[in-house]
Design a protein around this motif. Structure first.
Motif, PDB file in Angstrom:
ATOM      1  N   ASP A   1      -8.673   3.030  -2.498  1.00  0.00           N
ATOM      2  CA  ASP A   1      -9.608   3.034  -1.369  1.00  0.00           C
ATOM      3  C   ASP A   1     -10.482   1.784  -1.369  1.00  0.00           C
TER       4      ASP A   1
ATOM      5  N   GLU B   1       0.822   4.109  -2.834  1.00  0.00           N
ATOM      6  CA  GLU B   1       0.541   5.517  -2.526  1.00  0.00           C
ATOM      7  C   GLU B   1       1.666   6.423  -2.997  1.00  0.00           C
TER       8      GLU B   1
ATOM      9  N   ASP C   1       0.828  -1.203   0.000  1.00  0.00           N
ATOM     10  CA  ASP C   1       0.000   0.000   0.000  1.00  0.00           C
ATOM     11  C   ASP C   1       0.868   1.260   0.000  1.00  0.00           C
TER      12      ASP C   1
ATOM     13  N   GLU D   1      -5.306  10.819  -8.251  1.00  0.00           N
ATOM     14  CA  GLU D   1      -6.214  10.384  -7.194  1.00  0.00           C
ATOM     15  C   GLU D   1      -7.068   9.288  -7.797  1.00  0.00           C
TER      16      GLU D   1
ATOM     17  N   GLU E   1      -8.396  -1.129  -0.245  1.00  0.00           N
ATOM     18  CA  GLU E   1      -8.198  -1.062   1.195  1.00  0.00           C
ATOM     19  C   GLU E   1      -9.448  -1.539   1.942  1.00  0.00           C
ATOM     20  N   GLU E   2     -10.612  -1.140   1.458  1.00  0.00           N
ATOM     21  CA  GLU E   2     -11.868  -1.583   2.075  1.00  0.00           C
ATOM     22  C   GLU E   2     -12.005  -3.097   2.011  1.00  0.00           C
TER      23      GLU E   2
ATOM     24  N   ASP F   1      -9.880   6.193  -6.707  1.00  0.00           N
ATOM     25  CA  ASP F   1     -10.702   5.520  -5.706  1.00  0.00           C
ATOM     26  C   ASP F   1     -10.387   4.030  -5.633  1.00  0.00           C
TER      27      ASP F   1
END
Length: 173
Positions: A84, A70, A66, A79, A87-88, A81
């Motif tokens: 994200d 990043e 991760d 950017e 990660e969820e 999603d």
């Protein structure tokens, strides 16, 4: 003099631009995203198959992937999603995996206590002269023995040792 000033300004602009160039490419972004997503896929599959894991090792590897992703995204000033969502998925997989591990441990403890209680009760009878055999095992205890045998590889070392000791003594008698 004018030419010298233009060259100096031009050199400064080139130097500034070269410092601002990206360290990563779109291919790097795709690769780090793919690596992170593949790792989360493997974690999701692993927690479904085996209930006991070294969660700190899993978290360390995820954090490493991760962090790299990043860094690439930040360098490319993108950017997305997608990180994200990955990660969820990871957090849900870990939460579910830990819940399954706790459930497995509770079930293993229940079966082990059932077998130990039976063994403590019947081993006293053996000392009094009553022979104990595998045929004498009560249904509930046999169910626990079967469950422990079936899940032996997934048990913690302490439970494995207890199970082996009891089955060895049971076979001797």
């Amino acid at each position: 003099m004018k030419t010298k000033a233009i060259l100096t300004i031009g050199a400064a602009v080139v130097a500034l631009y070269s410092c601002d160039t990206k360290n990563y490419t779109e291919a790097d972004r795709v690769q780090v995203t793919k690596n992170l997503e593949s790792y989360v896929d493997s974690v999701e599959n692993a927690v479904k198959m085996v209930p006991v894991h070294n969660w700190s090792v899993i978290d360390e590897r995820y954090d490493s992937l991760d962090s790299r992703a990043e860094k690439v995204y930040k360098d490319l000033d993108i950017e997305d999603d997608n990180l994200d969502m990955i990660e969820e998925r990871y957090e849900v997989a870990i939460k579910n995996g830990k819940a399954e591990a706790e459930n497995f441990e509770r079930t293993a403890d229940m079966h082990m206590k059932n077998v130990e209680t039976w063994w403590d009760k019947t081993s006293a009878e053996i000392e009094k002269g009553a022979k104990n055999t595998a045929d004498d095992i009560e249904d509930a205890t046999q169910e626990s023995m079967d469950w422990l045998e079936k899940n032996f590889d997934k048990l913690d070392d302490n439970s494995k040792k207890k199970y082996e000791d009891i089955t060895l003594k049971l076979r001797k008698d």
